[in-house]
Design an enzyme around this catalytic site. Structure first.
Site: not given
Ligand SMILES: *Cc1c(COP(=O)(O)O)cnc(C)c1O
Length: 356
Positions: A99, A166, A190
């Site tokens: 990511w 993030d 999530k």
């Protein structure tokens, strides 16, 4: 048989959230109408948005000067919106996984990107330390929890320049010193809500410092000005997010989440280390994720990987196959996952060990 949901994302949500969403789809707030079928500008939905923003602020103790936004497009959209809004010339990124790498790739479209450190040399099995963040960077970007590899920052690092994180996969799993960050963002799927919305916590004074023209929809100032209602927001995921925030509040807040999550992760890591079949992929204990626990079969039992996975699945353990770039196993232990599910997984690991 009861299923135990260890999926990495979209992932388990509190039963409370699911029940409230089902109810609201039929009859929202006593309106006699479903929440998916009303105007986002109705006073009833505006109240949902405002409550969700306020509760986010309360739970994370967000200081004055910050705004909470709920935007469509997920975390990946923010990979590009962040540099568009914040990078005049140069930014710094820490590369701790797939990511982070994707965020870096997008940032490069807007200027010079200095990767201050990377753990790619060891397939992202550690969090780099001792790196230097250049003082001439407009911001420094980290990924607080690396969902795929199972590494995590357990405290908020220092940075000489505005810091951006993030936090897709560990938001609200522990207290965060928000004052250390200029911007925090993440996808909701999530640890917060169904897919379809991203949260952005942004300090207003870092905006408006770049020369480029920013499309209206991608300019954070647009959404601040319009109370996150510039266009139709993802109404249902935002309603679900509000329910999860209420659930966190009523269950002791983020400090209680941290304790619970820590207990779950500790039990599982202890079993992985004790069990003769397995070993953890992250050897450095201080870098281990509390949210995504990764492990592999010891070499001498390698042929048991598939049979163990089948055995675990037959016993109700869902979503424990490791990401394809890591292999082995991964159990995601987000806020909503009960301790009981971790205990059930450990039992299955012990039962399988006894069979061989
Ligand atoms: C899942 C994930 C993303 C991607 O989120 P999308 O909402 O699918 O764009 C980004 N960063 C991290 C750390 C993630 O876990």
């Amino acid at each position: 048989m009861k299923k135990h949901n260890f999926y990495a994302g979209p992932a388990i949500l509190p039963e409370y959230t699911v029940d409230k969403v089902i109810e609201a789809c039929r009859d929202f707030d006593g309106m006699g109408l479903g929440i998916m079928e009303i105007s986002h500008r109705s006073k009833e939905f505006v109240a949902v948005m405002e409550q969700a923003q306020q509760l986010f602020k309360d739970l994370l103790d967000i200081p004055q000067g910050y705004h909470v936004l709920f935007l469509g497009g997920g975390a990946s959209t923010q990979f590009t919106v962040v540099p568009m809004n914040l990078m005049q010339k140069k930014s710094a990124y820490l590369n701790t996984g797939a990511w982070a790498s994707k965020a870096i790739k997008e940032a490069r479209l807007y200027g010079e990107v200095e990767v201050v450190a990377s753990s790619e040399d060891k397939n992202f099995t550690y969090i780099p330390k001792g790196y230097v963040v250049p003082e001439d960077a407009d911001y420094f970007h980290i990924t607080s929890n690396n969902t795929i590899y199972g590494t995590e920052f357990h405290s908020d690092p220092d940075s000489p320049v505005p810091m951006v994180a993030d936090m897709s996969s560990d938001i609200l799993s522990r207290p965060v010193d928000v004052s250390k960050y200029a911007l925090i963002y993440g996808g909701a799927q999530k640890n917060l809500a169904p897919a379809g919305v991203a949260f952005v916590i942004v300090r207003e004074d870092i905006l408006g410092k770049v020369d480029r023209k920013i499309p209206t929809i991608f300019d954070y100032r647009t959404h601040i000005e319009k109370g996150s209602m510039f266009n139709t927001p993802p109404v249902l995921p935002i309603y679900a997010a509000l329910q999860t925030l209420i659930w966190i509040r009523d269950n002791g807040g983020v400090e209680a989440m941290r304790k619970r999550n820590h207990e779950k992760a500790t039990l599982l890591y202890e079993e992985i280390e004790r069990n003769k079949l397995f070993r953890p992929t992250i050897t450095n204990e201080e870098d281990r994720s509390v949210m995504n626990v990764c492990w592999v079969m010891n070499e001498e039992y390698a042929e048991h990987e598939k049979p163990f996975l089948e055995f675990a699945t037959e016993h109700g353990m869902i979503g424990i196959k490791g990401h394809r770039s890591v292999g082995g196993f991964r159990a995601s232990l987000y806020n909503a996952l009960p301790l009981e599910s971790v205990k059930a997984l450990i039992e299955v690991m012990q039962e399988y060990e006894k069979k061989i």
